[in-house]
Design a protein around this motif. Structure first.
Motif, mmCIF file in Angstrom:
data_model
loop_
_atom_site.group_PDB
_atom_site.id
_atom_site.type_symbol
_atom_site.label_atom_id
_atom_site.label_comp_id
_atom_site.label_asym_id
_atom_site.label_seq_id
_atom_site.Cartn_x
_atom_site.Cartn_y
_atom_site.Cartn_z
ATOM 1 N N GLU A 26 41.878 40.682 30.708
ATOM 2 C CA GLU A 26 41.947 41.110 32.107
ATOM 3 C C GLU A 26 40.561 41.075 32.755
ATOM 4 N N GLU A 27 39.546 41.580 32.047
ATOM 5 C CA GLU A 27 38.179 41.588 32.588
ATOM 6 C C GLU A 27 37.639 40.175 32.745
ATOM 7 N N ARG A 28 37.864 39.327 31.758
ATOM 8 C CA ARG A 28 37.368 37.947 31.849
ATOM 9 C C ARG A 28 38.011 37.208 33.021
ATOM 10 N N LYS A 29 39.306 37.402 33.225
ATOM 11 C CA LYS A 29 39.994 36.763 34.359
ATOM 12 C C LYS A 29 39.448 37.288 35.684
ATOM 13 N N LEU A 30 39.264 38.608 35.759
ATOM 14 C CA LEU A 30 38.742 39.220 36.974
ATOM 15 C C LEU A 30 37.342 38.713 37.286
ATOM 16 N N HIS A 31 36.510 38.625 36.277
ATOM 17 C CA HIS A 31 35.139 38.136 36.475
ATOM 18 C C HIS A 31 35.159 36.700 36.985
ATOM 19 N N ALA A 32 35.948 35.856 36.365
ATOM 20 C CA ALA A 32 36.029 34.446 36.784
ATOM 21 C C ALA A 32 36.532 34.348 38.219
ATOM 22 N N SER A 64 32.892 48.893 33.753
ATOM 23 C CA SER A 64 34.106 48.076 33.773
ATOM 24 C C SER A 64 35.266 48.776 34.471
ATOM 25 N N GLU A 65 35.357 50.103 34.361
ATOM 26 C CA GLU A 65 36.466 50.780 35.031
ATOM 27 C C GLU A 65 36.364 50.680 36.550
ATOM 28 N N GLU A 66 35.131 50.678 37.085
ATOM 29 C CA GLU A 66 34.953 50.527 38.538
ATOM 30 C C GLU A 66 35.297 49.110 38.984
ATOM 31 N N VAL A 67 34.865 48.141 38.209
ATOM 32 C CA VAL A 67 35.107 46.738 38.558
ATOM 33 C C VAL A 67 36.596 46.427 38.572
ATOM 34 N N LEU A 68 37.347 47.078 37.714
ATOM 35 C CA LEU A 68 38.791 46.851 37.687
ATOM 36 C C LEU A 68 39.482 47.446 38.916
#
Length: 145
Positions: A26-32, A64-68
């Motif tokens: 989920e984080e990798r997809k969000l970052h991309a 990471s919790e904020e970025v999500l």
């Protein structure tokens, strides 16, 4: 001695890879996705300023919790908007296009802007207001370009 150096180098490479492995899908997809959005928004800045600005997000500086929950790009655009404002005048356009090559967005405890070796680093907490950040960045650039 050579084996100690080899072990040290292998350890460094392994430690550097740990954060990337610790990210969820989920984080990798969000970052991309957010990096692509920021690059797309930078195209408008490139047109306004007549240059090819590179953009990057320093993910390690954010929780990471904020970025999500929040879009880093929404805050990063303050840096792009500040440059576009400066590029509306010929002297500003010349200064920005000559001295700014990369915009790095980073998390921070307070809003700040620094320019070093062509890299404009804009750090911000999510609690800050994007429009006020734009003014801070513009003022910083006017004084440092």
């Amino acid at each position: 001695m050579a084996s100690r150096k080899a072990i040290f180098l292998v350890s460094l490479v392994t430690l550097a890879a740990v954060p990337a492995l610790a990210q969820t899908l989920e984080e990798r997809k969000l970052h991309a996705d957010q990096e692509a959005q920021l690059a797309s928004k930078a195209e408008l800045t490139n047109k306004a300023c007549g240059f090819s600005l590179k953009t990057q997000i320093d993910w390690a500086t954010f929780k990471s919790e904020e970025v999500l929950q929040k879009s880093v790009v929404s805050w990063c655009t303050a840096g792009l908007d500040a440059m576009e404002d400066l590029c509306s005048e010929s002297l500003g356009k010349q200064a920005v296009s000559e001295k700014v090559k990369t915009l790095t967005c980073a998390g921070g405890s307070a809003v700040s802007a620094t320019l070093a070796d062509g890299n404009l680093t804009y750090a911000f907490p999510f609690s800050s207001a994007s429009n006020q950040n734009k003014l801070l960045i513009r003022s910083y650039l006017e004084k440092n370009l």
